[in-house]
Design an enzyme around this catalytic site. Structure first.
Site, PDB file in Angstrom:
ATOM      1  N   ASP A   1      21.154 -22.847   5.850  1.00 13.39           N
ATOM      2  CA  ASP A   1      22.135 -21.870   5.390  1.00 13.39           C
ATOM      3  C   ASP A   1      21.567 -20.461   5.518  1.00 13.39           C
ATOM      4  O   ASP A   1      21.672 -19.657   4.607  1.00 13.39           O
ATOM      5  CB  ASP A   1      22.499 -22.176   3.930  1.00 13.39           C
ATOM      6  CG  ASP A   1      23.799 -21.500   3.524  1.00 13.39           C
ATOM      7  OD1 ASP A   1      24.555 -21.060   4.412  1.00 13.39           O
ATOM      8  OD2 ASP A   1      24.047 -21.405   2.313  1.00 13.39           O
TER       9      ASP A   1
ATOM     10  N   GLY B   1      27.725 -17.160  -6.040  1.00 12.68           N
ATOM     11  CA  GLY B   1      27.930 -17.935  -4.819  1.00 12.68           C
ATOM     12  C   GLY B   1      28.596 -19.240  -5.153  1.00 12.68           C
ATOM     13  O   GLY B   1      29.120 -19.427  -6.249  1.00 12.68           O
TER      14      GLY B   1
ATOM     15  N   VAL C   1      24.106 -15.319 -10.146  1.00 12.74           N
ATOM     16  CA  VAL C   1      22.744 -14.827 -10.269  1.00 12.74           C
ATOM     17  C   VAL C   1      22.734 -13.613 -11.190  1.00 12.74           C
ATOM     18  O   VAL C   1      23.553 -12.707 -11.041  1.00 12.74           O
ATOM     19  CB  VAL C   1      22.174 -14.443  -8.894  1.00 12.74           C
ATOM     20  CG1 VAL C   1      20.739 -14.003  -9.020  1.00 12.74           C
ATOM     21  CG2 VAL C   1      22.278 -15.623  -7.949  1.00 12.74           C
TER      22      VAL C   1
END
Ligand SMILES: *[C@@H]1O[C@H](CO)[C@@H](O)[C@H](O)[C@H]1NC(C)=O
Ligand SMILES: *[C@@H]1O[C@H](CO)[C@@H](O)[C@H](O)[C@H]1NC(C)=O
Ligand SMILES: *[C@@H]1O[C@H](CO)[C@@H](O)[C@H](O)[C@H]1NC(C)=O
Ligand SMILES: *[C@@H]1O[C@H](CO)[C@@H](O)[C@H](O)[C@H]1NC(C)=O
Ligand SMILES: *[C@@H]1O[C@H](CO)[C@@H](O)[C@H](O)[C@H]1NC(C)=O
Ligand SMILES: *[C@@H]1O[C@H](CO)[C@@H](O)[C@H](O)[C@H]1NC(C)=O
Ligand SMILES: *[C@@H]1O[C@H](CO)[C@@H](O)[C@H](O)[C@H]1NC(C)=O
Ligand SMILES: *[C@@H]1O[C@H](CO)[C@@H](O)[C@H](O)[C@H]1NC(C)=O
Ligand SMILES: *[C@@H]1O[C@H](CO)[C@@H](O)[C@H](O)[C@H]1NC(C)=O
Ligand SMILES: *[C@@H]1O[C@H](CO)[C@@H](O)[C@H](O)[C@H]1NC(C)=O
Ligand SMILES: *[C@@H]1O[C@H](CO)[C@@H](O)[C@H](O)[C@H]1NC(C)=O
Ligand SMILES: *[C@@H]1O[C@H](CO)[C@@H](O)[C@H](O)[C@H]1NC(C)=O
Length: 855
Positions: free
Chosen positions: A792, A669, A674
């Site tokens: 978000d 992101g 991740v």
């Protein structure tokens, strides 16, 4: 010829397609239907079965993994789909593939039961289902597969006893049930499988005795019964099966002796492991006769007597582990191992070995990478020839009577990663050549009589690469080291544990420590350190700090580790003052009134019913105030979690994620990537979010996430397990957040990406997800002391675990609004005032899940 057949088939197929009536010719409908039903039940994320589609011109015999009979051209005889990433379960329709002889689905993620219908496959000879997640019991109807010679179910989740019906599988040559959750005893009927060559029953949950009948398995080569709860003695006859090459009964509760002639009766042994049992008697003297032996594990038993002799006749010996076995002998026997030129692992620690280390230790294999002779009674000096063992990566000599200097030749062992010389009688200085060990990450020289200073080379960065850049642990407690701690310690940037307690260091606490951003434990107690406690100690990410029994004076900092009274020890110093109240130190003479002022807390009282304007003003004000309080300038973070995981270092995470390999990457992101990783001895799967600190705002987002998640706890919020604030091996700052791993990934993937029918959310699942998300958001807004605005919320930040429970994650843009949450949330019209974020939902989330308004 083919074209005419094709045409005929086309017609028939069209007929079949519309009328669903049986068709013959180049298809067999039972087989076709079985294969399609198989596909239908499979989740196929990598598209391994993409070729499995109806096509009039191409027979299913050409589908990936399918082979058909040569004689009966339309009949499927084998399915071979190993390591294809397949999930889902097995269709019972497979039982209609009546010509099937072989099926290999090894190393996929299939679950559910193995259908009883497999019993209808009368031709079946070969089943390879290892490394899946099949559950339920072993199907008893497999007993009807009279030709079965290979059955491998290793590493699944099968339960229950081995069904007695399977006694009819008399043709078995290989049987693997290891790594399941079976119960009961090893069935004695296995002794009737006289063709058996491989029997693998490791870690199955079996209890009771090893059945006597197994001695009839006169073709056995591979016998693995390790890690069960087996009791009693090993039937004598098993030691007479001369074909055995691998014999392992490790980690059971077995008793009795290992026959002294085992090397003669089992001359083909390659692997012999009887460790972690209760065997008694002498170690077998005949081992040297088993010429092919590579591995000998006798550790953790109650043997007595000397080491087996003549192991030098074993040219292939790789691994010798006879630790904790009551062995009484002179360490000089080690000379006899010098002919074992492949020896890589030698562990004879924790016995009663005496004498001194012979010079011939220098002639042990240059392949030796692990050597532990600790916890014995070996005396004398270390021969300097030890510097010849250039393959060593781990060396332990702990708890012996070694004396004299540590030979400087040790600096030539350039592959060393771990040295433990603790609890001996070493004297003199630490050799400066230790500074040459660039891979060293752990150095223990606790409890010796080492004197002198810490060689500057331990931390120096000369222009060459000779530096201990990988050092994570340095333990030099309880020696006679003196002098100043060199400031060059600042170069050991990966240090996490520094223990220098119980020496005679003096001078100030070195400024160089301020560079050790990853330091977790610092013990400088019982030395002669003097001067002030430097405030940078409060800026490090220390979890433990011991400065007691020194000569420190002046004010105690109040930041970082100093905020936690149980993490700091300051006893018996000269004149410390100040610090947090719990330390109960006398106040410092007031010299810095400004500083005091800044700690007077601001009280804000919010009137319950105020006009909108005032309300917004107050919210804005308290927002700024909280910002100041929660984001102090110094670089320290309070863990937002109570967890049994310690802080993880860059090195830990590097190992956990296979070096942050692409294969482990599960997403990326704006602020980082991740990775999937495994920590805690391989038990815990985690998701590691590595912050990309080059991106503006990443650092801030990390702090926010820590701040926001401090003290919030809800079943639908993604839990942070640990954090990492460390330095990578290039010396760059490194920050990562470690979360629970959610097997089903993000909602985004389910909604938008995998358009294949394989990933499909039912209406009920969608509704449940909506409810989960709503309750998380409700909790964030109203359930904590302050209103937390996620800011978000979108499908990619909603993660699904194995049972599809949703968890809201990624708080990198979240804001703590104030402690007036209930009023705030009730009055939605004001939410617009706060940067328009409170109600932000990614477009697409609400409509796709058919839902409701937040807050
Ligand atoms: C059948 O498969 C062949 C070869 O892959 C392909 O050329 C053909 O278009 C397919 N026919 C249909 C109807 O999908
Ligand atoms: C098991 O399958 C995975 C992919 O699903 C593959 O990466 C791995 O190499 C396979 N392991 C073996 C031993 O074949
Ligand atoms: C195939 O197997 C299923 C389930 O075992 C059964 O219901 C079905 O009748 C069989 N179909 C054919 C064509 O044999
Ligand atoms: C078993 O599966 C895991 C995960 O797919 C894989 O990493 C491993 O290599 C597999 N082992 C074997 C023996 O196939
Ligand atoms: C299992 O075997 C039994 C006994 O032969 C039989 O009655 C039963 O139908 C079989 N089950 C299946 C699902 O094939
Ligand atoms: C082993 O086979 C023999 C002969 O076929 C039979 O009598 C005996 O019952 C079998 N033993 C077991 C435990 O099934
Ligand atoms: C094992 O073999 C030896 C030598 O051939 C024999 O004396 C002994 O009786 C055998 N033991 C068993 C239990 O078969
Ligand atoms: C060995 O025996 C002792 C006492 O009989 C028991 O406490 C211990 O658990 C046993 N160890 C193993 C590995 O079976
Ligand atoms: C060990 O090696 C030495 C020298 O290479 C050789 O003389 C000796 O015979 C070897 N010992 C054995 C038992 O092979
Ligand atoms: C090591 O081996 C070499 C050659 O095999 C021999 O000359 C030397 O004496 C041995 N060293 C020791 C200390 O045994
Ligand atoms: C350590 O490195 C230095 C310089 O690189 C070299 O002069 C010295 O011989 C090395 N010491 C050892 C024991 O290898
Ligand atoms: C080294 O030995 C000490 C005992 O002095 C022990 O506490 C420590 O765990 C050992 N460290 C390693 C890495 O083996």
């Amino acid at each position: 010829m083919t074209s005419s057949i094709t045409l005929e088939c086309l017609v028939l197929l069209i007929f079949f397609y519309f009328a669903s009536s049986p068709a013959t010719c180049s298809i067999n409908d039972a087989d076709l239907e079985a294969l399609l039903s198989f596909k239908e039940n499979i989740i196929d994320p990598r598209g391994a079965l993409d070729s499995w589609r109806y096509n009039e011109t191409v027979s299913y015999c050409t589908w990936k993994g399918i082979s058909c009979s040569r004689r009966h051209r339309t009949r499927v005889v084998s399915i071979d789909l190993d390591s294809q990433g397949l999930a889902g379960s097995l269709s019972p329709h497979l039982g209609n593939l009546s010509f099937l002889r072989s099926i290999n689905l090894q190393n996929n993620s299939l679950h559910g039961p193995i259908p009883q219908e497999f019993g209808r496959l009368k031709q079946l000879e070969y089943i390879e289902f290892s490394n899946n997640s099949f559950d339920g019991e072993i199907p008893r109807n497999l007993s009807q597969c009279q030709y079965l010679y290979y059955l491998n179910l290793i590493d699944n989740n099968l339960k229950g006893k081995v069904p007695s019906e399977l006694s009819s599988l008399s043709k078995l040559e290989a049987l693997g049930l290891a790594m399941n959750y079976l119960s009961g005893t090893i069935p004695s009927f296995m002794g009737n499988f006289t063709f058996l060559r491989q029997l693998s029953l490791r870690n199955c949950g079996f209890k009771g005795k090893i059945p006597e009948s197994l001695v009839h398995l006169q073709n056995l080569q591979f016998l693995v019964l390790a890690q069960n709860m087996l009791t009693g003695i090993i039937p004598d006859g098993l030691f007479n099966i001369s074909t055995i090459e691998v014999f392992s009964v490790t980690s059971n509760h077995l008793l009795g002796n290992i026959p002294s002639d085992i090397g003669f009766s089992l001359p083909n042994l390659r692997f012999l492991s009887v460790g972690d049992n209760n065997f008694t008697g002498l170690l077998p003297v005949s081992l040297s006769n088993a010429y092919f032996l590579q591995t000998i594990n006798f550790y953790q038993n109650k043997f007595t007597g000397p080491m087996p002799k003549n192991l030098d006749r074993l040219p292939d010996l790789l691994f010798l582990a006879i630790w904790s076995s009551n062995i009484q002998d002179d360490i000089s026997f080690i000379s006899s191992l010098t002919n074992c030129t492949k020896l890589g692992h030698l562990d004879i620690s924790d016995n009663f070995l005496t004498g001194s280390l012979p010079h011939s230790v220098a002639n042990l294999s240059s392949q030796l990478s692990y050597m532990s002779i600790g916890r014995n009674m070996i005396h004398g000096t270390i021969p300097s020839g030890i510097g010849n063992l250039i393959g060593l990566s781990s060396l332990s000599l702990v708890f012996n009577l070694f004396s004299g200097p540590i030979p400087s030749s040790i600096g030539g062992l350039t592959k060393l990663e771990e040295i433990n010389l603790s609890a001996n009688r070493f004297t003199n200085k630490l050799p400066s050549s230790l500074g040459n060990l660039t891979l060293l990450n752990t150095l223990f020289v606790v409890r010796n009589n080492i004197s002198g200073t810490i060689p500057p080379s331990l931390g120096s960065i000369p222009s060459e690469l000779s530096t201990l850049r990988n050092l994570e642990e340095l333990h030099l407690s309880n020696n006679r080291l003196s002098g100043l701690v060199p400031n060059t310690i600042s170069s050991c940037i990966t240090l996490q544990y520094l223990h220098l307690d119980g020496n005679s260091f003096h001078g100030e606490i070195p400024e160089g420590l301020s560079s050790l951003k990853g330091l977790q434990e610092l013990d400088l107690s019982r030395n002669n350190f003097s001067g002030l406690i430097p405030s940078f100690l409060g800026d490090l990410s220390l979890a433990n700090l011991n400065l007691s029994f020194n000569k420190l004076r002046g004010p105690v900092p109040v930041e970082g580790v100093f905020r936690n009274v149980s993490a700091v020890s300051l006893e018996e110093n000269f004149e410390l003052c100040g610090g947090i109240l719990e330390l109960k130190l006398p106040p410092c003479p007031s010299t810095n009134p400004k500083k005091k002022n800044s700690h007077i807390p601001l009280k804000i009282i919010v009137p319950v019913s105020v006009s909108g304007a005032i309300f917004i003003a107050v919210v804005a004000f308290s927002y700024i105030f909280i910002q100041c309080k929660t984001e102090p300038r110094s670089d320290k973070y309070t863990s937002p979690f109570e967890s049994h995981f310690r802080r993880l270092s860059y090195g830990d995470l590097l190992r956990a994620t296979n070096g942050f390999s692409e294969a482990n990457m599960v997403g990326s992101g704006r602020f980082g990537s991740v990775y999937k990783g495994i920590i805690g001895n391989g038990n815990t799967t985690v998701a590691v979010k590595v912050l990309n600190l080059h991106v503006r705002g990443a650092n801030k987002s990390f702090k926010r996430e820590c701040n926001v998640l401090r003290g919030v706890r809800h079943r639908n919020l993604l839990k942070i397990l640990s954090i990492s604030v460390s330095i990578d091996y290039q010396g760059n700052d490194f920050m990562a957040l470690i979360y629970q791993f959610k097997a089903n990934g993000s909602l985004d993937k389910w909604l938008h990406q995998d358009t294949e029918s394989t990933r499909y959310l039912t209406l009920i699942q969608r509704l449940n997800i909506a409810i989960d998300v709503a309750s998380a958001v409700e909790y964030l807004h109203n359930g904590t002391g302050s209103a937390i605005v996620h800011g978000d919320l979108k499908p990619s930040n909603i993660l699904l675990d194995d049972d599809m429970t949703a968890h809201v994650g990624d708080f990198g843009l979240a804001k703590v609004i104030s402690n007036v949450s209930s009023n705030f949330a009730a009055d939605e019209s004001h939410s617009v005032a706060v940067k328009g974020t409170i109600g932000y939902i990614a477009p697409g989330l609400a409509p796709t899940l058919f839902f409701y308004s937040f807050a």
